[in-house]
Motif scaffolding. Sequence first.
Motif, PDB file in Angstrom:
ATOM      1  N   ASP A  95       3.025  -2.297  -3.568  1.00  0.00           N
ATOM      2  CA  ASP A  95       2.865  -3.064  -2.328  1.00  0.00           C
ATOM      3  C   ASP A  95       3.065  -2.226  -1.074  1.00  0.00           C
ATOM      4  O   ASP A  95       3.157  -2.773   0.024  1.00  0.00           O
ATOM      5  CB  ASP A  95       3.853  -4.239  -2.302  1.00  0.00           C
ATOM      6  N   THR A  96       3.110  -0.892  -1.210  1.00  0.00           N
ATOM      7  CA  THR A  96       3.556  -0.056  -0.096  1.00  0.00           C
ATOM      8  C   THR A  96       2.500   0.976   0.290  1.00  0.00           C
ATOM      9  O   THR A  96       2.010   1.714  -0.570  1.00  0.00           O
ATOM     10  CB  THR A  96       4.869   0.655  -0.450  1.00  0.00           C
ATOM     11  N   LEU A  97       2.186   1.033   1.575  1.00  0.00           N
ATOM     12  CA  LEU A  97       1.192   1.958   2.103  1.00  0.00           C
ATOM     13  C   LEU A  97       1.869   3.035   2.943  1.00  0.00           C
ATOM     14  O   LEU A  97       2.721   2.726   3.781  1.00  0.00           O
ATOM     15  CB  LEU A  97       0.179   1.208   2.977  1.00  0.00           C
ATOM     16  N   PRO A  98       1.488   4.301   2.763  1.00  0.00           N
ATOM     17  CA  PRO A  98       2.043   5.374   3.581  1.00  0.00           C
ATOM     18  C   PRO A  98       1.165   5.655   4.798  1.00  0.00           C
ATOM     19  O   PRO A  98       0.119   5.035   4.991  1.00  0.00           O
ATOM     20  CB  PRO A  98       2.013   6.567   2.623  1.00  0.00           C
ATOM     21  N   GLU A  99       1.610   6.620   5.604  1.00  0.00           N
ATOM     22  CA  GLU A  99       0.761   7.231   6.622  1.00  0.00           C
ATOM     23  C   GLU A  99       0.319   8.587   6.097  1.00  0.00           C
ATOM     24  O   GLU A  99       1.090   9.297   5.437  1.00  0.00           O
ATOM     25  CB  GLU A  99       1.517   7.368   7.941  1.00  0.00           C
ATOM     26  N   LEU A 100      -0.910   8.943   6.374  1.00  0.00           N
ATOM     27  CA  LEU A 100      -1.510  10.101   5.727  1.00  0.00           C
ATOM     28  C   LEU A 100      -0.777  11.405   6.065  1.00  0.00           C
ATOM     29  O   LEU A 100      -0.489  12.207   5.168  1.00  0.00           O
ATOM     30  CB  LEU A 100      -2.987  10.216   6.120  1.00  0.00           C
ATOM     31  N   GLU A 101      -0.491  11.649   7.328  1.00  0.00           N
ATOM     32  CA  GLU A 101       0.088  12.938   7.706  1.00  0.00           C
ATOM     33  C   GLU A 101       1.457  13.162   7.065  1.00  0.00           C
ATOM     34  O   GLU A 101       1.751  14.254   6.571  1.00  0.00           O
ATOM     35  CB  GLU A 101       0.190  13.039   9.229  1.00  0.00           C
ATOM     36  N   SER A 102       2.303  12.149   7.063  1.00  0.00           N
ATOM     37  CA  SER A 102       3.625  12.314   6.466  1.00  0.00           C
ATOM     38  C   SER A 102       3.528  12.447   4.957  1.00  0.00           C
ATOM     39  O   SER A 102       4.302  13.193   4.333  1.00  0.00           O
ATOM     40  CB  SER A 102       4.539  11.155   6.848  1.00  0.00           C
ATOM     41  N   LEU A 103       2.571  11.762   4.341  1.00  0.00           N
ATOM     42  CA  LEU A 103       2.385  11.905   2.898  1.00  0.00           C
ATOM     43  C   LEU A 103       1.919  13.316   2.556  1.00  0.00           C
ATOM     44  O   LEU A 103       2.432  13.940   1.610  1.00  0.00           O
ATOM     45  CB  LEU A 103       1.381  10.880   2.386  1.00  0.00           C
ATOM     46  N   LEU A 104       0.967  13.838   3.306  1.00  0.00           N
ATOM     47  CA  LEU A 104       0.487  15.193   3.050  1.00  0.00           C
ATOM     48  C   LEU A 104       1.604  16.218   3.236  1.00  0.00           C
ATOM     49  O   LEU A 104       1.709  17.184   2.468  1.00  0.00           O
ATOM     50  CB  LEU A 104      -0.683  15.517   3.968  1.00  0.00           C
ATOM     51  N   LEU A 115      21.739  17.145  -6.984  1.00  0.00           N
ATOM     52  CA  LEU A 115      20.864  18.181  -6.441  1.00  0.00           C
ATOM     53  C   LEU A 115      21.406  18.785  -5.151  1.00  0.00           C
ATOM     54  O   LEU A 115      20.796  19.692  -4.585  1.00  0.00           O
ATOM     55  CB  LEU A 115      19.459  17.613  -6.209  1.00  0.00           C
ATOM     56  N   GLY A 116      22.538  18.286  -4.686  1.00  0.00           N
ATOM     57  CA  GLY A 116      23.200  18.904  -3.551  1.00  0.00           C
ATOM     58  C   GLY A 116      22.720  18.480  -2.187  1.00  0.00           C
ATOM     59  O   GLY A 116      23.224  18.961  -1.175  1.00  0.00           O
ATOM     60  N   GLU A 117      21.768  17.567  -2.143  1.00  0.00           N
ATOM     61  CA  GLU A 117      21.299  17.038  -0.864  1.00  0.00           C
ATOM     62  C   GLU A 117      20.559  15.729  -1.092  1.00  0.00           C
ATOM     63  O   GLU A 117      20.075  15.443  -2.193  1.00  0.00           O
ATOM     64  CB  GLU A 117      20.386  18.029  -0.144  1.00  0.00           C
ATOM     65  N   GLU A 118      20.471  14.949  -0.046  1.00  0.00           N
ATOM     66  CA  GLU A 118      19.711  13.706  -0.114  1.00  0.00           C
ATOM     67  C   GLU A 118      18.222  14.018  -0.227  1.00  0.00           C
ATOM     68  O   GLU A 118      17.777  15.111   0.137  1.00  0.00           O
ATOM     69  CB  GLU A 118      19.969  12.872   1.141  1.00  0.00           C
ATOM     70  N   PRO A 119      17.431  13.086  -0.730  1.00  0.00           N
ATOM     71  CA  PRO A 119      15.979  13.289  -0.695  1.00  0.00           C
ATOM     72  C   PRO A 119      15.517  13.592   0.730  1.00  0.00           C
ATOM     73  O   PRO A 119      16.050  13.044   1.698  1.00  0.00           O
ATOM     74  CB  PRO A 119      15.422  11.945  -1.184  1.00  0.00           C
ATOM     75  N   ARG A 120      14.549  14.485   0.838  1.00  0.00           N
ATOM     76  CA  ARG A 120      14.097  14.902   2.166  1.00  0.00           C
ATOM     77  C   ARG A 120      13.058  13.931   2.713  1.00  0.00           C
ATOM     78  O   ARG A 120      12.100  13.581   2.024  1.00  0.00           O
ATOM     79  CB  ARG A 120      13.513  16.313   2.106  1.00  0.00           C
ATOM     80  N   ARG A 121      13.254  13.551   3.950  1.00  0.00           N
ATOM     81  CA  ARG A 121      12.348  12.608   4.598  1.00  0.00           C
ATOM     82  C   ARG A 121      11.394  13.349   5.534  1.00  0.00           C
ATOM     83  O   ARG A 121      11.733  14.385   6.096  1.00  0.00           O
ATOM     84  CB  ARG A 121      13.141  11.562   5.383  1.00  0.00           C
ATOM     85  N   HIS A 122      10.221  12.753   5.692  1.00  0.00           N
ATOM     86  CA  HIS A 122       9.214  13.292   6.605  1.00  0.00           C
ATOM     87  C   HIS A 122       8.908  12.237   7.657  1.00  0.00           C
ATOM     88  O   HIS A 122       8.727  11.057   7.334  1.00  0.00           O
ATOM     89  CB  HIS A 122       7.954  13.686   5.830  1.00  0.00           C
ATOM     90  N   SER A 123       8.844  12.660   8.879  1.00  0.00           N
ATOM     91  CA  SER A 123       8.683  11.737   9.987  1.00  0.00           C
ATOM     92  C   SER A 123       7.420  10.899   9.820  1.00  0.00           C
ATOM     93  O   SER A 123       6.315  11.429   9.649  1.00  0.00           O
ATOM     94  CB  SER A 123       8.623  12.514  11.301  1.00  0.00           C
ATOM     95  N   GLY A 124       7.586   9.608   9.860  1.00  0.00           N
ATOM     96  CA  GLY A 124       6.455   8.700   9.695  1.00  0.00           C
ATOM     97  C   GLY A 124       6.924   7.343   9.215  1.00  0.00           C
ATOM     98  O   GLY A 124       8.124   7.063   9.149  1.00  0.00           O
ATOM     99  N   ARG A 125       5.981   6.511   8.876  1.00  0.00           N
ATOM    100  CA  ARG A 125       6.270   5.133   8.485  1.00  0.00           C
ATOM    101  C   ARG A 125       5.591   4.801   7.163  1.00  0.00           C
ATOM    102  O   ARG A 125       4.541   5.364   6.828  1.00  0.00           O
ATOM    103  CB  ARG A 125       5.758   4.162   9.563  1.00  0.00           C
ATOM    104  N   VAL A 126       6.198   3.882   6.419  1.00  0.00           N
ATOM    105  CA  VAL A 126       5.514   3.204   5.327  1.00  0.00           C
ATOM    106  C   VAL A 126       5.523   1.713   5.627  1.00  0.00           C
ATOM    107  O   VAL A 126       6.363   1.223   6.401  1.00  0.00           O
ATOM    108  CB  VAL A 126       6.149   3.487   3.943  1.00  0.00           C
ATOM    109  N   TYR A 127       4.593   1.016   4.993  1.00  0.00           N
ATOM    110  CA  TYR A 127       4.376  -0.395   5.298  1.00  0.00           C
ATOM    111  C   TYR A 127       4.359  -1.192   4.000  1.00  0.00           C
ATOM    112  O   TYR A 127       3.496  -0.973   3.140  1.00  0.00           O
ATOM    113  CB  TYR A 127       3.044  -0.572   6.035  1.00  0.00           C
ATOM    114  N   ALA A 128       5.304  -2.098   3.854  1.00  0.00           N
ATOM    115  CA  ALA A 128       5.373  -2.948   2.660  1.00  0.00           C
ATOM    116  C   ALA A 128       4.632  -4.248   2.933  1.00  0.00           C
ATOM    117  O   ALA A 128       4.932  -4.966   3.897  1.00  0.00           O
ATOM    118  CB  ALA A 128       6.823  -3.231   2.293  1.00  0.00           C
ATOM    119  N   LEU A 129       3.659  -4.542   2.075  1.00  0.00           N
ATOM    120  CA  LEU A 129       2.833  -5.731   2.237  1.00  0.00           C
ATOM    121  C   LEU A 129       3.511  -6.957   1.635  1.00  0.00           C
ATOM    122  O   LEU A 129       4.330  -6.864   0.718  1.00  0.00           O
ATOM    123  CB  LEU A 129       1.473  -5.501   1.581  1.00  0.00           C
ATOM    124  N   HIS A 130       3.114  -8.097   2.143  1.00  0.00           N
ATOM    125  CA  HIS A 130       3.729  -9.361   1.725  1.00  0.00           C
ATOM    126  C   HIS A 130       3.252  -9.790   0.339  1.00  0.00           C
ATOM    127  O   HIS A 130       2.094  -9.598  -0.036  1.00  0.00           O
ATOM    128  CB  HIS A 130       3.375 -10.461   2.729  1.00  0.00           C
TER     129      HIS A 130
END
Length: 222
Positions: A71-80, A167-182
Motif C-alpha cells: 500500500d506504499t508508494l515512494p518518491e523516485l529520487e529518494s528510492l534511487l 549492525l551498530g547504527e540505525e537504518p539509513r534514511r534518505h530525504s524524501g517521502r513515502v505515501y501510504a494509501l487507504h
Amino acid sequence: MSLTVLIPWRSQPSRIAAFDAVATWYRTHFADVEIRTVDSPEAVFNLAQCRNLAVAGVQNADEVVVINDADTLPELESLLAAIAAAATSGVVHLPYTEYRWLGAAGTTQYAAGRPLVDCDFELVHGACSGIYVATPATWWAHGGQDERFRGWGFEDAAWYLAHATLLGEEPRRHSGRVYALHHEPQLRAGVQYDANAAWMERYRAAVGDAISMRALVLARLS
C-alpha cells in the motif's frame, strides 16, 4: 535499470486498488522491473515472515532489492539514492524521512490524478516500515524480521531496534517521502496484538546490548 521488488501480499478486496497502484508505479518508473508477491503459509497473515520469505527467494546475496508494502508508494529520487547506497553500505536503507498516510481523502485525490505530494495526508511520526532497500546479505546479518510477531503490530519497530544494536547504527534514511494509501484498517487489539506488545518489550530490554539482542534473534532462528 533492472529491479526486483518484493511485496508481502494476501489479497483482500479493500487492498487491491492500493496494490495495483504500487505495481503501476514501479512499472512506470522502471523499464525492467520484476515484482514478486509473497504470502505467509499461516492462517494469520505474518508480515515479518512474508518479508523473510521474499528475501530468502533472492539467489544473489549481493543484489539490492526493494521490500515494499502493498500500500506504499515512494518518491523516485529518494528510492534511487537508497538503491545506490545499499549495494555497499552493509545496512538497510529507508527511502524517506517523512511517512505520509493519505487516508480515504488523499487516496481518492491521487486516484483522480492529483500528484502525491499535493494530496491530503496525516504525518506518521517515527515510522520505520513501508519500504526497505537492502541486499539479502545485509538483511540476514541482523536476523531479518522476527516471525514471532503475528498479525499486525510491532514487527517493524522490533526490527529497527535489532538493526541498530547488531549492525551498530540505525537504518539509513534518505530525504524524501513515502505515501501510504487507504484501505480497510486491520484490527490492532486482542490477544495476538497483546502478545506482540509483550514480545516487543524483550527487544526494548535488549537495546544497546548486542549479546542479549543476538541471543533474542538467534532463539527465533534456531
